[in-house]
Design a protein around this motif. Structure first.
Motif, PDB file in Angstrom:
ATOM      1  N   GLU A   1       0.821  -1.196   0.000  1.00  0.00           N
ATOM      2  CA  GLU A   1       0.000   0.000   0.000  1.00  0.00           C
ATOM      3  C   GLU A   1       0.867   1.264   0.000  1.00  0.00           C
ATOM      4  O   GLU A   1       1.928   1.294   0.617  1.00  0.00           O
ATOM      5  N   ASP A   2       0.373   2.299  -0.659  1.00  0.00           N
ATOM      6  CA  ASP A   2       1.123   3.550  -0.744  1.00  0.00           C
ATOM      7  C   ASP A   2       1.411   4.123   0.640  1.00  0.00           C
ATOM      8  O   ASP A   2       2.506   4.653   0.883  1.00  0.00           O
ATOM      9  N   ASP A   3       0.415   4.023   1.548  1.00  0.00           N
ATOM     10  CA  ASP A   3       0.623   4.633   2.865  1.00  0.00           C
ATOM     11  C   ASP A   3       1.659   3.860   3.685  1.00  0.00           C
ATOM     12  O   ASP A   3       2.375   4.444   4.506  1.00  0.00           O
TER      13      ASP A   3
ATOM     14  N   ARG B   1       4.867   5.712   5.183  1.00  0.00           N
ATOM     15  CA  ARG B   1       5.240   5.670   6.603  1.00  0.00           C
ATOM     16  C   ARG B   1       6.675   5.186   6.775  1.00  0.00           C
ATOM     17  O   ARG B   1       7.437   5.732   7.583  1.00  0.00           O
TER      18      ARG B   1
END
Length: 263
Positions: free
Chosen positions: A249-251, A255
């Motif tokens: 996932e991009d997030d 992070r």
């Protein structure tokens, strides 16, 4: 990559003694902080460590990792057979979350096959990405969890499976390519010490020639170049694109990038 540039970065990375952790029972332990980023700046220290196996960890080592480093997560890339043979580590017994994510299929194959017959080490590294794609991505996902703290990644020697994962992570968060390759190659400094520990413990003789066991910079450079060619946008960045194409996932990557670079 120019020859002179590679030599300069190798010297810069290799002569930063503060990156090495001199522990009693764990070999090839270093912090990936202090590496130059492609857009300027350096990676943050105290967030990600890499090492050989934790089988011989001492009480002093454990105290340093838990109380000084603040270690909260260990990602163990060994096979189930290796884990069963060596038993649980003292780090896991102390309550540090330990997640096993083997990069090698449990079918007896020491070197996963990918159809590339040019180099057995290259076949092995590409095999991790082909045969254990989900585990590779999950390892990066764990490092990018919202609650992730200081983490350590290890396998048996901390140079091949660990080397590939850390190279992907460093490339994906924006570390300069020459520094990614130099960090991978740095494990060569500890191969002799690791073999001396292993042979002493087992009663076997030291190999006469350790050359086949040394990490070779051109191999990880080829892996990253292939990811660039197959997933990148015409330049570098293939590792991040490969991870995204395989479900990261991009997030999670964002992070992880913030943790390791402050950006």
């Amino acid at each position: 990559m120019g020859e002179q540039s590679a030599e300069v970065v190798q010297e810069t990375v290799a002569t930063e003694p503060e990156r090495w952790l001199r522990l009693e029972g764990i070999d090839n332990v270093r912090d990936v902080g202090g590496l130059p980023l492609r857009e300027g700046g350096t990676t943050r220290s105290g967030e990600l460590l890499r090492s050989a196996n934790l089988r011989h960890v001492t009480e002093a080592d454990l105290a340093h990792l838990v109380e000084v480093v603040g270690l909260r997560l260990v990602i163990d890339l060994r096979t189930a057979r290796e884990v069963d043979r060596d038993g649980p580590t003292a780090v896991a017994a102390a309550g540090v979350e330990t997640v096993a994510l083997s990069f090698i299929p449990e079918d007896g194959e020491a070197l996963p096959e990918t159809g590339d017959d040019s180099d057995p080490l290259l076949r092995a590294y590409l095999g991790y990405l082909v045969d254990r794609t989900e585990n590779v991505v999950e390892a990066v996902r764990l490092l990018g969890r919202p609650d992730a703290g200081p983490a350590l990644v290890h396998c048996a020697a901390g140079k091949d499976r660990t080397g590939v994962l850390v190279a992907l992570v460093l490339d994906a968060v924006g570390v300069a390519r020459e520094a990614v390759i130099a960090d991978y190659a740095l494990s060569a400094e500890h191969v002799e010490a690791m073999f001396r520990r292993w042979t002493t413990a087992s009663g076997r003789e030291m190999p006469e020639d350790l050359t086949p066991h040394l990490p070779r910079a051109e191999v990880i450079a080829t892996v990253l170049a292939r990811l660039d060619a197959e997933h990148g946008d015409g330049g570098q960045g293939g590792a991040a694109a490969w991870l995204a194409a395989n479900g990261l996932e991009d997030d999670a990557l964002a992070r992880l990038r913030r943790r390791l670079t402050g950006r």
